[in-house]
Design an enzyme around this catalytic site. Structure first.
Site, PDB file in Angstrom:
ATOM      1  CB  ALA A  66      -0.881  -0.015   1.243  1.00  0.00           C
ATOM      2  N   GLY A 105       0.463  -5.147   0.638  1.00  0.00           N
ATOM      3  CA  GLY A 105      -0.655  -5.061  -0.299  1.00  0.00           C
ATOM      4  C   GLY A 105      -0.303  -5.612  -1.680  1.00  0.00           C
ATOM      5  CD  GLU A 108      -2.640  -7.701   2.181  1.00  0.00           C
ATOM      6  OE1 GLU A 108      -2.202  -6.548   2.069  1.00  0.00           O
ATOM      7  OE2 GLU A 108      -3.427  -8.054   3.078  1.00  0.00           O
ATOM      8  CD  GLU A 128       1.260  -5.890   5.153  1.00  0.00           C
ATOM      9  OE1 GLU A 128       2.074  -6.829   5.356  1.00  0.00           O
ATOM     10  OE2 GLU A 128       0.584  -5.799   4.121  1.00  0.00           O
TER      11      GLU A 128
HETATM   12  C1  3H9 Z   1       0.433  -2.402   3.382  1.00  0.00           C
HETATM   13  O1  3H9 Z   1       0.671  -2.873   2.326  1.00  0.00           O
HETATM   14  C2  3H9 Z   1      -0.912  -2.438   4.043  1.00  0.00           C
HETATM   15  C3  3H9 Z   1      -1.839  -3.422   3.373  1.00  0.00           C
HETATM   16  O2  3H9 Z   1      -1.675  -4.693   3.946  1.00  0.00           O
HETATM   17  C4  3H9 Z   1      -3.282  -3.059   3.664  1.00  0.00           C
HETATM   18  C5  3H9 Z   1      -3.863  -1.946   2.896  1.00  0.00           C
HETATM   19  C6  3H9 Z   1      -5.358  -1.779   3.108  1.00  0.00           C
HETATM   20  N1  3H9 Z   1       4.644   3.481   0.246  1.00  0.00           N
HETATM   21  O3  3H9 Z   1      13.327   1.588   0.849  1.00  0.00           O
HETATM   22  P1  3H9 Z   1      13.779   2.359  -0.310  1.00  0.00           P
HETATM   23  C7  3H9 Z   1       9.492   4.831  -0.836  1.00  0.00           C
HETATM   24  S1  3H9 Z   1       1.611  -1.605   4.258  1.00  0.00           S
HETATM   25  C8  3H9 Z   1       5.153   4.691  -0.019  1.00  0.00           C
HETATM   26  O4  3H9 Z   1      14.814   3.397  -0.101  1.00  0.00           O
HETATM   27  P2  3H9 Z   1      14.888  -0.036  -1.461  1.00  0.00           P
HETATM   28  C9  3H9 Z   1      10.542   5.113   0.213  1.00  0.00           C
HETATM   29  O5  3H9 Z   1      10.064   5.976   1.196  1.00  0.00           O
HETATM   30  C10 3H9 Z   1       3.017  -1.577   3.189  1.00  0.00           C
HETATM   31  N2  3H9 Z   1       6.470   4.902  -0.259  1.00  0.00           N
HETATM   32  O6  3H9 Z   1      14.249   1.418  -1.517  1.00  0.00           O
HETATM   33  C11 3H9 Z   1      11.646   5.728  -0.607  1.00  0.00           C
HETATM   34  O7  3H9 Z   1      11.294   7.077  -0.850  1.00  0.00           O
HETATM   35  P3  3H9 Z   1      12.413   8.208  -0.987  1.00  0.00           P
HETATM   36  C12 3H9 Z   1       3.706  -2.879   3.171  1.00  0.00           C
HETATM   37  C13 3H9 Z   1       7.265   3.859  -0.247  1.00  0.00           C
HETATM   38  O8  3H9 Z   1      15.153  -0.420  -2.864  1.00  0.00           O
HETATM   39  C14 3H9 Z   1      11.542   4.981  -1.948  1.00  0.00           C
HETATM   40  O9  3H9 Z   1      10.222   4.417  -1.961  1.00  0.00           O
HETATM   41  N3  3H9 Z   1       4.929  -2.759   2.422  1.00  0.00           N
HETATM   42  C15 3H9 Z   1       6.803   2.568   0.040  1.00  0.00           C
HETATM   43  O10 3H9 Z   1      15.992  -0.056  -0.474  1.00  0.00           O
HETATM   44  C16 3H9 Z   1      12.547   3.867  -2.096  1.00  0.00           C
HETATM   45  O11 3H9 Z   1      12.475   3.024  -0.950  1.00  0.00           O
HETATM   46  C17 3H9 Z   1       6.086  -2.420   3.000  1.00  0.00           C
HETATM   47  O12 3H9 Z   1       6.161  -2.238   4.174  1.00  0.00           O
HETATM   48  C18 3H9 Z   1       5.415   2.390   0.282  1.00  0.00           C
HETATM   49  N4  3H9 Z   1       4.886   1.184   0.545  1.00  0.00           N
HETATM   50  O13 3H9 Z   1      13.773  -0.971  -0.859  1.00  0.00           O
HETATM   51  C19 3H9 Z   1       7.271  -2.308   2.088  1.00  0.00           C
HETATM   52  N5  3H9 Z   1       7.846   1.702  -0.002  1.00  0.00           N
HETATM   53  O14 3H9 Z   1      13.199   7.830  -2.207  1.00  0.00           O
HETATM   54  C20 3H9 Z   1       8.010  -1.054   2.363  1.00  0.00           C
HETATM   55  C21 3H9 Z   1       8.924   2.434  -0.305  1.00  0.00           C
HETATM   56  O15 3H9 Z   1      11.623   9.442  -1.119  1.00  0.00           O
HETATM   57  N6  3H9 Z   1       9.113  -0.841   1.479  1.00  0.00           N
HETATM   58  N7  3H9 Z   1       8.601   3.727  -0.441  1.00  0.00           N
HETATM   59  O16 3H9 Z   1      13.231   8.149   0.280  1.00  0.00           O
HETATM   60  C22 3H9 Z   1      10.287  -1.496   1.544  1.00  0.00           C
HETATM   61  O17 3H9 Z   1      10.468  -2.395   2.322  1.00  0.00           O
HETATM   62  C23 3H9 Z   1      11.374  -1.058   0.626  1.00  0.00           C
HETATM   63  O18 3H9 Z   1      11.080   0.244   0.198  1.00  0.00           O
HETATM   64  C24 3H9 Z   1      11.587  -1.934  -0.634  1.00  0.00           C
HETATM   65  C25 3H9 Z   1      12.619  -1.234  -1.569  1.00  0.00           C
HETATM   66  C26 3H9 Z   1      12.115  -3.299  -0.208  1.00  0.00           C
HETATM   67  C27 3H9 Z   1      10.310  -2.092  -1.405  1.00  0.00           C
END
Ligand code: 3H9
Length: 694
Positions: A66, A105, A108, A128
């Site tokens: 999400a 998400g 999901e 999450e």
């Molecule tokens: C969810 O899904 C809830 C659902 O179950 C229910 C819904 C109803 N959103 O980490 P990075 C940005 S909860 C917005 O440096 P990497 C991050 O801030 C979500 N922004 O890169 C950064 O911005 P900036 C569950 C996001 O290659 C840029 O992207 N998912 C999100 O080292 C690059 O990120 C997670 O918890 C996001 N979801 O790692 C996954 N994700 O450049 C969270 C990232 O401005 N994300 N950004 O600083 C991660 O674990 C890592 O970002 C990922 C990439 C592994 C994907």
């Protein structure tokens, strides 16, 4: 997430529609992406030429979850559920094509597809929990139906990313295709599914694993018990477990209701707000406003380490772990041998636990070279000094280094409190000097305070941060002041904890409150662990503090079997009547009549002065932003993530309340306490510390 490119593209390749999402950086499920999925799937379904649909992503990853930036804002566009329903209820097979990470998400959504295909480097996970949440789009009900309760428990409470191969074994993906062949491979699978007339598999209808798990209710009790320590204080792991229980025991739609309710509860609570804040704080901390992203960094191919004691050895391990050779310099052969053998023993312990092979141990050891001669550091790109904390000695070492180090080399000091600007006066190239303050044990603790001196050059600072990232640390920039960010705030707390002893609280009373607040241990247990005699000497000791008296009695902490606490053979602590007597006598001598100090006062007296000190650090521009201070305290001192760091905690309590309480306690806070004007101003304006711009 703005992008000039369209968020999605629907291409019809013969009888297969390919819906390709493109929303950098991570294809998060923003309103635009949800809408693109909904419309794309609908239009593919309506197209009579289309027999199957492939859902794939451009850029570095499949949908990573999400869009966290939308949380807490009013809902916009179609809901995620609408998009998922369109996929799951499509009368034509929908196939998810996964590369990068399918997270939260994102997974999901993939779980609503009828089939999933991935490349070998792809990973899937429901992280999450790390945001203080649970998968709120059906993940808690669908994942266990494929992988069973036990694996779902492990994945959802750790948030781990599981590799494609393991996903295939668990049935989470149906097929793996070669790297680079994802699009073609997914289309080929789609055609096979159509040709073989395979069913539209809906994960929600699978029940076999749930029935088997229903017969074994002990799974949950056992899992809770085994992880009680790890989950202490956190709400989200327990809520994730309850959802999996619901998946096992209830029909799908009922389980979804449980998921919804618990998800909303977490989403509205302070823990998730804190953990989401920390997610962004961890990414912000690397950004230094006056340093451009494309600054030229100094290549670090070889590191020199001065001092091979506990600290030096631990620091060297970090570099060996990522394949960078280190030369360790000591003054005596014996010290060098001892240092290197401690490093070897550490690696061997890790190998015994199965987290390294013996070949890895040898490879890493082969990257470490011992020397008794500073001259051997002449070809190092980065030299880190970790000698005794004494300004004269440090300056002497730096003056020598100045003559030895090659031009352009970074000269770093691991001092935990000394003035980096003064150290830099010992060399003719102060721009090369930077602080790299590692935390003990340096091979384990994630925090690295990077101390920017007045003259530290931008490439030197940027390289120190980048090398920190490379060795797996989280770097936070600090300006020069006694104790930098972390220890300066620690001192504010220590002063209050010490003062409360003479007012009537016992060490275990104070420790208990801070432990229950969520810290791994209180200040006195910490002091016993570190040793009460750090910075103490018999010759100058004058029985002028409780600590001095305890040291004089040879109660120097765990290592001597007694400190603030008494210890048994297994190093279990118990309150000490001896310490209690010392404290009571001390208080009596100072003319204090002991009073009962409430738990609330203990907490506020310990924590609010920390918030105040953090505000002072912020207004003096020692820290770039409040969230950097929080990163320091979470990663260097075990501040509970679910409280977001001391600054975030101050914002949560409300700065007006913090200031009012500090004023009320002021007569007891001691001569060193200075109320921060910034804190007072923010409180008066109803603002937060996190609103202060870098
Ligand atoms: C969810 O899904 C809830 C659902 O179950 C229910 C819904 C109803 N959103 O980490 P990075 C940005 S909860 C917005 O440096 P990497 C991050 O801030 C979500 N922004 O890169 C950064 O911005 P900036 C569950 C996001 O290659 C840029 O992207 N998912 C999100 O080292 C690059 O990120 C997670 O918890 C996001 N979801 O790692 C996954 N994700 O450049 C969270 C990232 O401005 N994300 N950004 O600083 C991660 O674990 C890592 O970002 C990922 C990439 C592994 C994907």
């Amino acid at each position: 997430m703005a992008s000039a490119e369209p968020v999605s593209k629907l291409t019809i390749e013969g009888d297969v529609a390919v819906l390709s999402l493109n929303s950098p950086p991570v294809n998060a499920l923003s309103a635009a992406v949800r809408e693109a999925i909904l419309n794309g799937v609908r239009s593919a379904v309506e197209n009579p030429a289309v027999k199957a649909v492939v859902l794939i992503c451009e850029g570095r990853t499949f949908i990573a979850g999400a869009d966290i930036t939308e949380f807490g804002k009013p809902p916009k566009g179609p809901s995620l559920k609408e998009a998922q329903d369109a996929i799951e209820n499509a009368p034509k097979p929908v196939i998810a094509a996964i590369h990068g990470t399918a997270l939260g998400g994102g997974l999901e959504v993939a779980l609503c597809c009828h089939y999933r295909v991935a490349v070998p480097s792809a990973k899937c996970g429901l992280p999450e929990v790390n945001l203080g949440l649970l998968p709120g789009a059906g993940g808690t009900q669908r994942l266990p139906r494929i992988v069973g309760a036990q694996k779902a428990l492990e994945m959802m409470t750790s948030g781990q990313h599981v590799g494609a191969k393991q996903c295939l074994e668990m049935g989470l993906v149906d097929e793996i295709v070669a790297e680079g062949d994802l699009r073609a491979g997914a289309i080929a699978l789609a055609r096979r599914i159509v040709a073989e007339n395979r069913p539209l598999k809906k994960v929600r209808d699978l029940n076999e694993k749930m029935l088997a798990d229903r017969a074994n209710p002990a799974i949950f009790a056992d899992f809770r018990k085994a992880n009680a320590r790890k989950f202490r204080g956190f709400l989200a792991p327990e809520y994730n477990i309850r959802c999996i229980e619901a998946a096992v025991n209830l029909p799908f739609d009922e389980g979804m209701k449980v998921e919804r309710q618990l998800f909303m509860e977490l989403m509205q609570g302070t823990q998730s707000a804190a953990q989401r804040y920390v997610f962004f704080a961890e990414r912000q901390v690397w950004k230094i406003p006056d340093i451009e992203d494309d600054i030229e960094l100094i290549p670090v191919k070889k590191v020199g380490m001065i001092g091979a004691g506990t600290m030096g050895g631990g620091i060297a391990m970090n570099f060996a772990n990522v394949g960078i050779p280190v030369t360790l310099v000591e003054t005596k052969q014996e010290a060098l041998d001892r240092g290197l053998s401690v490093v070897r023993r550490n690696y061997e312990t890790t190998a015994k636990r199965g987290r390294l092979t013996m070949a890895d141990v040898e490879k890493r050891m082969s990257l470490l070279t011992g020397s008794l001669d500073l001259d051997s550091l002449a070809d190092c790109d980065l030299i880190i000094e970790a000698v005794f904390e004494n300004m004269e000695i440090k300056k002497e070492v730096f003056a020598k280094l100045d003559k030895i180090a090659k031009p352009g080399a970074i000269l770093a000091t691991n001092t935990s409190a000394l003035n980096v600007n003064e150290i830099a006066t010992a060399v003719k190239r102060p721009e090369a000097v930077v602080g790299m303050h590692f935390f003990s044990p340096a091979n384990v603790m994630r925090l690295l305070e990077v101390v920017r001196g007045d003259k530290t050059s931008k490439p030197v600072l940027a390289t120190a941060m980048q090398i920190g990232k490379k060795i797996g640390k989280i770097g936070a920039v600090s300006g020069v002041c006694p104790g930098f960010i972390g220890n300066r705030i620690l001192r504010a707390r220590t002063l209050q904890a010490q003062a409360m002893l003479t007012e009537g609280a016992m060490p275990w009373d104070i420790d208990k409150v801070l432990y229950e607040f969520g810290l791994p241990m209180g200040p006195f247990a910490m002091s016993d662990l570190a040793g009460l005699d750090i910075g103490w000497s018999k010759e100058t000791s004058k029985s002028s503090t409780i600590r001095e008296v305890l040291c004089e009695m040879d109660r120097r902490g765990q290592k001597t079997g007694a400190g603030y606490y008494d210890y048994d053979e297994q190093r279990n602590a118990r309150p000490s009547p001896v310490t209690e007597k010392v404290i009571r006598e001390f208080a009596a001598k100072a003319g204090n009549a002991p009073r009962t100090i409430t738990e609330q006062e203990i907490l506020e007296r310990c924590v609010y002065p920390m918030i105040n000190e953090g505000a002072r650090i912020l207004e003096e521009k020692i820290a770039l932003r409040a969230s950097d201070i929080d990163i320091v305290w979470i990663n260097g001192y075990g501040w509970p993530v679910y409280r977001g760091g001391p600054m975030f905690y101050g914002d949560t309590v409300g700065l007006a309340k913090v200031v009012a309480k500090l004023k009320e306690y002021q007569p007891k806070l001691g001569p060193e306490f200075v109320l921060s004007p910034l804190l007072e101003r923010l409180a008066a304006e109803g603002k937060r510390l996190q609103d202060v711009k870098a």
